[in-house]
Motif scaffolding. Sequence first.
Motif, short mmCIF file in Angstrom:
data_model
loop_
_atom_site.label_atom_id
_atom_site.label_comp_id
_atom_site.label_asym_id
_atom_site.label_seq_id
_atom_site.Cartn_x
_atom_site.Cartn_y
_atom_site.Cartn_z
N ILE A 1 12.73 70.31 -11.67
CA ILE A 1 13.39 71.26 -12.57
C ILE A 1 14.50 70.57 -13.36
O ILE A 1 14.60 70.72 -14.58
N THR A 2 15.32 69.82 -12.68
CA THR A 2 16.42 69.14 -13.39
C THR A 2 15.89 68.10 -14.38
O THR A 2 16.46 67.93 -15.46
N GLY A 3 14.82 67.43 -14.02
CA GLY A 3 14.25 66.46 -14.93
C GLY A 3 13.71 67.11 -16.19
O GLY A 3 13.90 66.59 -17.29
N LEU A 4 13.09 68.26 -16.03
CA LEU A 4 12.58 68.96 -17.19
C LEU A 4 13.74 69.44 -18.06
O LEU A 4 13.67 69.37 -19.30
N ARG A 5 14.76 69.95 -17.45
CA ARG A 5 15.92 70.38 -18.22
C ARG A 5 16.53 69.22 -19.02
O ARG A 5 16.87 69.36 -20.19
N ASN A 6 16.67 68.09 -18.37
CA ASN A 6 17.25 66.92 -19.05
C ASN A 6 16.36 66.44 -20.20
O ASN A 6 16.86 66.06 -21.26
N SER A 7 15.09 66.44 -19.95
CA SER A 7 14.19 66.01 -21.02
C SER A 7 14.24 66.97 -22.19
O SER A 7 14.19 66.56 -23.35
N ARG A 8 14.36 68.26 -21.92
CA ARG A 8 14.46 69.24 -23.01
C ARG A 8 15.78 69.10 -23.76
O ARG A 8 15.82 69.21 -24.99
N SER A 9 16.84 68.85 -23.01
CA SER A 9 18.15 68.71 -23.69
C SER A 9 18.18 67.45 -24.56
O SER A 9 18.81 67.43 -25.61
N GLU A 10 17.49 66.41 -24.14
CA GLU A 10 17.47 65.19 -24.96
C GLU A 10 16.62 65.42 -26.20
O GLU A 10 16.86 64.82 -27.22
#
Lengths: 729, 216
Positions: free
Chosen positions: A720-729
């Motif tokens: 979940i956190t990885g997806l969030r980070n990838s979306r924010s980037e």
Amino acid sequence: MITVTCPNCRVENSALSRRCISCSSELIIDGHVRCDNCRALTPQKLEFCELCGSYLFTVDNLGDHEEDHSHQKDSPRPPLASATPSLTDSPGDDSQRRDVRDQVAKDKHESDPGQIRDASAKPEDSLVPGWLLDVDAALKTSGTADLPDDASETSVDAAGTGTGVTGAASAGATQAAQSRIPESPQSSEEGSESLEWIDALEGDLGETSAEPGEPEEGETPSDRDQLGSSGEKTKPATAPLVGLVVSETLRRTTQPLDAQGNLLGVPQQLAGTDLPSWLSDQLQHADEPRDDPTIDDIELPEPTRATILSPGEPEDEEESSPFDASVLDPSFEKWLQEFTEEPISPDWMDDDDVQIDQPSTGEVVLPGAETPEWLHDIHEEEGETAELLGITEVVEATGKLAGITGAIQIEPAIAPSVVDSPFPDYSISKEQLVKIALLEGIIHAEPVKRKRMAVEPPPSSPVLLRVLLAGALILVIILAAVIPSSTEWIDSFTSTGVSGPAQDLYDQLEDASGAPVLVAFDYTPAMAGELNPISLTLLEQLAENGSIALTVSQSAAGSEVASIVTEEVENLEWMPIGYLPGEAIGLRSLAECIAGAENCETLFGKALPPEIQENLAETAAVLILTSESDSLIDWIEQVGAPNEDAVLLAGVTQALGPVVNPYYVSDQLMGVLIGLPDLAAYEQVLLGIESDDSINISSTALVIWMTAAFLLAGLIYYAITGLRNSRSE
Amino acid sequence: MFAQENINEISGLIVGFLLTIFIYSYVVKDNPMYRLAVHILVGVSAGFAGVVVVNQVLIPVGKSIISQDDNMQLVLWIIPIILAVLLLAKLFPRFAWIGNSSMAVLIAVGSAVGLVGAILGTLIPQITATYESGLVTIIVAILTVCVLAYFHFTGRLTNENDVELPAWYQYVSLTGKFVMTIALAGVFAGLFSTTLVLLSERFGFYFESFRTIFTG
């Protein structure tokens, strides 16, 4: 400024000069000459300056030296300021005197190039009159000599007043002068020696220069008429005797006048001229005491401090600097004023055409001279040529050459102008670009030097989280041990069936009942926690089946583990082979033993007991207990492959499960027992044994379930956190 | 006697427990106690191995040589003994070149034996077994090729200085990557299970032991 007229060329010279600037004749001021070093007036007879002690090179000194050379040894130089003039004194260096004499003769020759002198001419051919030679001869023989009648009119000033007869004979030589000649022994000696040097000169002696006495006012020299209409002063023909001071003897004996009363050596142009009145008066009254103040009458000031004091001597503070005009001695000042007063020039000198500048004190004024016409012609031609070539002459505006054209510009020669040239355009070639790129790459590739800092572990998960996880694991284990009922619910999720490999293992061991079974303990005590239960279970089955266990190990610690485990099994017959070195090579040799007992007397250099040899040859199965894949593979490759009939069985840890399956599928392993779960099922199902390991199995299962849960939770969280980070980037 | 055995057992138990705790302290971070335990493990293992080698290899071999009656056998022992002595020169860097011949023999023989074993014991049997297994075997073979294809990293250089592989090859490589991931995951799981088993066994042992000691 006080000037002195050169008696030879009539050129006005500075009173401080030693010699005439035009004809280089020596300037005698009232019987004194200037010192070349300190410019002080020193009596002409002296050889050394009274003030500074420097040597005065004069012709008189040269003659004295010649006369007294036979009597004088190397005499020391007289001290400064106390020099006693003596004709006997002479410098120690004769070569200097000769050099000076030669120089004088040279100057005389150069000053009057028109007059040819023959140095090799005989005395009778020279200008020395014959009567002089007779006198000389008489002096040598009898010591007395009578002057001829011709010489009666001549006068020789030999009163010892210091005023030398500078060549021009004094008119009206008196009998007193003649009588004095033989009486003076010194003079006789001098005369003989002086005539010698006269002979040596041979013609170098000519006319002597005129006495630089001041003519009377109003009287102009008769030879002034010989001067050109332009008022140019020509050098009289008596120039050859420039600076030549005749010795005292010669002065007494020389008759500078000929029979006609003319000066000897005077060119024919001036031969018939009358002597100037002032000069003739001088010669007539040569013997009369002169009222003119001489240098002896004047008290000379004390020598300057700079010339008296030797280096290092302390200066007297009371004495003042001679250069300080405010403390000058009045007498010195008065004497100096005589030289600074405007000189009284004779009337014939007052020519409007001849302009003599009165420069300021200390400067030497050169009389103006006009460029001759032939030089003007050349200059005009140069000007025309320059005009043709387009060369324009620059008229000097400043400096000493003001108003003169055609002067050589010295500045460009000594200080060439520097032309600032701009930097040339530079270009970079392709090769240079490549090199530049390589260098930049090397520079950027260089690792940046970092400061040493404390080594710290890389950032990882928080310590608290790790501690909690570890604590949870331990808690579960303890819980399962303390409360066995807490793990009962796990049993419903665990499979109780026996796996196929385990079943095959069981069957193979059952088939090997009563036969030797080679058991390989290829694990260390570190893996004993998982493999010891397996080993014990299988050994108990072998014991139950009556099989003989031949224990061997490829690790040093495994052989000791084998002895410990086999001792725990009751009723087990076992034989230790021991440690087998060489890994694959050792197993290859063991495989030969398994193939036939006749080739197995020694095993890797170690002698085998016969019973072991027999049992090895009758081995029904090979049970490999190991936790390492390399060991298992070596057994399979080195023991199983050469012996196709060999039955290989394996009891391994759960980590070797993926490694073992391919070999089981390929029938290289006939049976496999993988980990504690298989063991538990093996014991319960096949052996019907309810061992103490069930607790460990349950706790292990619980721990595995809990670990799986933790892994799953972590997987979800980081996903979940990885997806969030990838979306924010 | 019983007390002596108990004392020895208890002391051994305590030392073992402490060393276990020292090793387990690595969970927090690397610390001197952990390093101490590791050093003790390595040292004891090396020492024990040396003793075993001397007792079970060198001494029996020496006795066998001495008691050898056949001169021919004795002559044959000269070469191994010489090679073994030359191998000791490897301990001194200045004279290490002397043991190069012994090392050459070891490497040559070991490589030959290993090569033969790998070919005859692994490759040929595995290939043969795969050929005879049917569809599953084919799938396994295909997946094996995909995994091997993943390790091919050369391709065509584009204008942007990038390595470009064919599209189909990229799918094959991706499949191999996926299969390899699963395989490695299974290996990791088994290894992790083994470690958990060891952990539970150790702590369970100590728990039971101390409980037995204290509760009698």
